[in-house]
Design a protein around this motif. Structure first.
Motif, short mmCIF file in Angstrom:
data_model
loop_
_atom_site.label_atom_id
_atom_site.label_comp_id
_atom_site.label_asym_id
_atom_site.label_seq_id
_atom_site.Cartn_x
_atom_site.Cartn_y
_atom_site.Cartn_z
N VAL A 253 0.83 -1.20 0.00
CA VAL A 253 0.00 0.00 0.00
C VAL A 253 0.87 1.25 0.00
N ALA A 254 1.89 1.28 0.83
CA ALA A 254 2.77 2.44 0.90
C ALA A 254 3.48 2.69 -0.43
N ARG A 255 3.96 1.61 -1.08
CA ARG A 255 4.61 1.77 -2.40
C ARG A 255 3.65 2.34 -3.43
N GLN A 256 2.41 1.87 -3.40
CA GLN A 256 1.42 2.35 -4.37
C GLN A 256 1.07 3.81 -4.13
N ILE A 257 0.97 4.21 -2.88
CA ILE A 257 0.70 5.61 -2.56
C ILE A 257 1.87 6.48 -3.02
N ALA A 258 3.09 6.03 -2.74
CA ALA A 258 4.27 6.78 -3.16
C ALA A 258 4.33 6.89 -4.68
N LYS A 259 4.03 5.79 -5.36
CA LYS A 259 4.06 5.78 -6.82
C LYS A 259 3.02 6.75 -7.39
N ALA A 260 1.83 6.78 -6.80
CA ALA A 260 0.76 7.65 -7.28
C ALA A 260 1.06 9.11 -7.02
N ASN A 261 1.92 9.40 -6.05
CA ASN A 261 2.22 10.78 -5.68
C ASN A 261 3.53 11.30 -6.24
N THR A 262 4.16 10.56 -7.13
CA THR A 262 5.39 11.06 -7.75
C THR A 262 5.03 12.11 -8.79
N PRO A 263 5.92 13.07 -9.03
CA PRO A 263 5.64 14.12 -10.02
C PRO A 263 5.32 13.56 -11.41
N ALA A 264 5.88 12.41 -11.75
CA ALA A 264 5.65 11.83 -13.08
C ALA A 264 4.30 11.14 -13.19
N ALA A 265 3.62 10.91 -12.08
CA ALA A 265 2.33 10.21 -12.11
C ALA A 265 1.28 11.13 -12.72
N SER A 266 0.51 10.59 -13.65
CA SER A 266 -0.54 11.40 -14.26
C SER A 266 -1.72 11.51 -13.31
N GLN A 267 -2.57 12.49 -13.52
CA GLN A 267 -3.72 12.70 -12.64
C GLN A 267 -4.72 11.55 -12.76
N GLN A 268 -4.74 10.86 -13.88
CA GLN A 268 -5.71 9.79 -14.05
C GLN A 268 -5.11 8.41 -13.81
N GLN A 269 -3.91 8.36 -13.31
CA GLN A 269 -3.27 7.08 -13.04
C GLN A 269 -3.99 6.37 -11.90
N THR A 270 -4.31 5.10 -12.09
CA THR A 270 -4.92 4.34 -11.02
C THR A 270 -3.83 3.62 -10.25
N ALA A 271 -4.10 3.36 -9.00
CA ALA A 271 -3.13 2.70 -8.13
C ALA A 271 -3.23 1.20 -8.31
N THR A 272 -2.41 0.66 -9.23
CA THR A 272 -2.39 -0.77 -9.43
C THR A 272 -0.97 -1.26 -9.24
N ALA A 273 -0.83 -2.49 -8.82
CA ALA A 273 0.49 -3.07 -8.59
C ALA A 273 0.74 -4.17 -9.61
N THR A 274 1.98 -4.34 -9.93
CA THR A 274 2.32 -5.48 -10.76
C THR A 274 2.38 -6.71 -9.88
N SER A 275 2.22 -7.86 -10.48
CA SER A 275 2.22 -9.09 -9.67
C SER A 275 3.55 -9.26 -8.96
N SER A 276 4.63 -8.72 -9.49
CA SER A 276 5.92 -8.87 -8.83
C SER A 276 6.00 -8.06 -7.54
N GLU A 277 5.11 -7.08 -7.37
CA GLU A 277 5.14 -6.26 -6.17
C GLU A 277 4.31 -6.87 -5.04
N LEU A 278 3.48 -7.85 -5.35
CA LEU A 278 2.60 -8.42 -4.36
C LEU A 278 3.16 -9.69 -3.77
N PRO A 279 2.93 -9.93 -2.50
CA PRO A 279 3.40 -11.17 -1.89
C PRO A 279 2.67 -12.36 -2.49
N THR A 280 3.33 -13.48 -2.55
CA THR A 280 2.71 -14.69 -3.05
C THR A 280 2.25 -15.54 -1.89
#
Length: 115
Positions: A83-110
């Protein structure tokens, strides 16, 4: 976070499913990180919802997916890290305003991390 019990089918098919779909469809989802948490992995012998099915459901409803056990604390720290990584990713200057907070499968625990 939407927590579900992986030991009961009705959470996917009944009113709980409708609630999660409602929350996932809100316009605010584009601004939020929504995680479906498959809980009670410590009760594997009672499982009726597979990890794959939970992950597919979350993907269809624009949510992240993590399996945990509140009892054993399996994947609980990882859940908040995702969750923290996704929030940080969404709040980076390069993130577009319409970017949704999704994670790649490699970011999620198995599920292996829950053992």
């Amino acid at each position: 976070m939407l927590q579900t019990n992986i030991n009961f089918r009705n959470v996917f098919d009944g009113p709980s499913s409708q609630k999660s779909q409602y929350w996932a469809c809100l316009e605010l989802v584009a601004l939020a990180v929504v995680v479906l948490v498959g809980n009670k992995t410590d009760l594997e012998e009672h499982r009726v919802i597979s990890e794959e099915e939970g992950r597919e459901y979350a993907t269809r409803n624009n949510m992240l997916f993590v399996e945990t056990s509140a009892k054993t604390a399996a994947n609980t720290s990882e859940l908040f890290e995702v969750v923290a990584r996704q929030i940080a990713k969404a709040n980076t200057p390069a993130a577009s305003q319409q970017q949704t907070a999704t994670a790649t499968s490699s970011e999620l625990p198995t599920s292996q991390a829950t053992a």
